[in-house]
Design a protein around this motif. Sequence first.
Motif, PDB file in Angstrom:
ATOM      1  N   SER A 127       0.859  -1.257  -0.043  1.00 34.11           N
ATOM      2  CA  SER A 127      -0.084  -0.058   0.089  1.00 34.11           C
ATOM      3  C   SER A 127       0.801   1.378  -0.205  1.00 34.11           C
ATOM      4  CB  SER A 127      -0.726  -0.109   1.308  1.00 34.11           C
ATOM      5  OG  SER A 127      -0.364   0.215   2.280  1.00 34.11           O
ATOM      6  N   GLN A 128       2.101   1.081   0.403  1.00 40.63           N
ATOM      7  CA  GLN A 128       2.775   2.444   0.660  1.00 40.63           C
ATOM      8  C   GLN A 128       2.355   3.336   1.821  1.00 40.63           C
ATOM      9  OE1 GLN A 128       3.247   3.711  -3.399  1.00 40.63           O
ATOM     10  NE2 GLN A 128       5.471   2.566  -3.602  1.00 40.63           N
ATOM     11  N   VAL A 129       1.495   2.877   2.448  1.00 40.10           N
ATOM     12  CA  VAL A 129       1.131   3.530   3.712  1.00 40.10           C
ATOM     13  C   VAL A 129       2.094   3.687   4.763  1.00 40.10           C
ATOM     14  CG1 VAL A 129      -0.748   3.698   5.617  1.00 40.10           C
ATOM     15  CG2 VAL A 129      -1.442   3.121   3.425  1.00 40.10           C
ATOM     16  N   PRO A 130       2.711   4.592   5.378  1.00 37.57           N
ATOM     17  CA  PRO A 130       3.628   4.640   6.359  1.00 37.57           C
ATOM     18  C   PRO A 130       3.128   3.740   7.461  1.00 37.57           C
ATOM     19  CG  PRO A 130       2.756   6.825   6.173  1.00 37.57           C
ATOM     20  CD  PRO A 130       2.263   6.174   5.163  1.00 37.57           C
ATOM     21  N   CYS A 131       4.113   2.653   7.905  1.00 36.57           N
ATOM     22  CA  CYS A 131       3.578   1.923   8.912  1.00 36.57           C
ATOM     23  C   CYS A 131       4.565   1.354   9.835  1.00 36.57           C
ATOM     24  CB  CYS A 131       2.982   0.589   8.015  1.00 36.57           C
ATOM     25  SG  CYS A 131       3.973  -0.506   7.033  1.00 36.57           S
ATOM     26  N   THR A 132       3.916   0.600  10.963  1.00 39.16           N
ATOM     27  CA  THR A 132       4.603  -0.132  11.803  1.00 39.16           C
ATOM     28  C   THR A 132       3.904  -1.415  12.211  1.00 39.16           C
ATOM     29  OG1 THR A 132       5.548   1.884  12.970  1.00 39.16           O
ATOM     30  CG2 THR A 132       6.057  -0.188  14.169  1.00 39.16           C
ATOM     31  N   ILE A 133       4.487  -2.461  12.319  1.00 38.69           N
ATOM     32  CA  ILE A 133       3.798  -3.592  12.720  1.00 38.69           C
ATOM     33  C   ILE A 133       4.292  -4.343  14.005  1.00 38.69           C
ATOM     34  CG2 ILE A 133       3.409  -6.118  12.100  1.00 38.69           C
ATOM     35  CD1 ILE A 133       3.853  -5.296   9.154  1.00 38.69           C
ATOM     36  N   LEU A 134       3.355  -4.583  14.951  1.00 35.95           N
ATOM     37  CA  LEU A 134       3.566  -5.200  16.201  1.00 35.95           C
ATOM     38  C   LEU A 134       3.081  -6.585  16.233  1.00 35.95           C
ATOM     39  CD1 LEU A 134       2.508  -2.331  18.628  1.00 35.95           C
ATOM     40  CD2 LEU A 134       4.716  -2.572  17.497  1.00 35.95           C
TER      41      LEU A 134
END
Length: 303
Positions: A127-134
């Motif tokens: 998606s190219q959405v700025p993200c972080t994954i926990l």
Amino acid sequence: MILITGAAGKTGRAVIRALARRGETVRALVHREEQVRLVQSLGAREVVVGDMRDEALLERAARGVRAIYHICPNMNPDEITIGKAAIGAARAAGVERFVFHSVLHPQIEAMPHHWNKLRVEEALFESQVPCTILQPSNYMQNIITGLQPTNYMRNALDGWRIIVEHRVYAVPYSVESRMRMNMVDLEDVAEAAAVVLTEPGHFGAIYELAGPDNSTQSQVAEVLSKRLRREVRAQQVPVEVWRRQAEASGMGSHQIETLVKMFQYYDRHDFLGNPRILGHLIRRATATLDAFVERTVRERLRE
């Protein structure tokens, strides 16, 4: 403002509290009207009510927020669809950061709810959405609140009563195996969520969140015995017994079958993660199982 989806669940409630302690403004997305007062009491400034499968609702909820913490309801058969809709809403709203509440080791295809979260992670990358994954491990809170029906229990929420009154810590998988897992305190997970939602430097990161103890089920029972000052034994509940009681409690068939596959996996494999990442994020030692049980006993005695 920060949007939390699935805000009325135990994870959402903990994240609202953690953000409120930091003085952050929270918008909560809940499923039912009767959940509105609950999330408001925890610190949510605004509340949106509706079904996360409604793309228009998600887009409306995302308008004007700078960050989203996305939690899909547990074992939801539509997790991938919901996840993609939440990502789409984030992209349409131009949010600064999107944090996805995933699960430790989503690569495990034998556990369908893990595999579904991996597919959402994949969609997030695309998606190219700025993200972080926990990626949190099993919560220590599950010891006392769920997945432990026994012949004594009327529903899966009676776990603490059974531990205290009947001195049984029951799980629907083997207690004799050496299967170990790094359970994590939900309060630590919520604090980590608040960190990545409000502090710089976490874009593109994938963080495993695990506790410091790689315990067997028998060792969990030993900690319970120590802190309750009475013997508690670990006991395996046959899966079919668990299934009948889950059906009687109203749990849906998809959730039941997904959990059964998880139990079967736990019968054969460890479920371990590294605690150093979580400790680094929250800048302190993560809660041990012993500290969690001690705190729980103390809180219950005050009730």
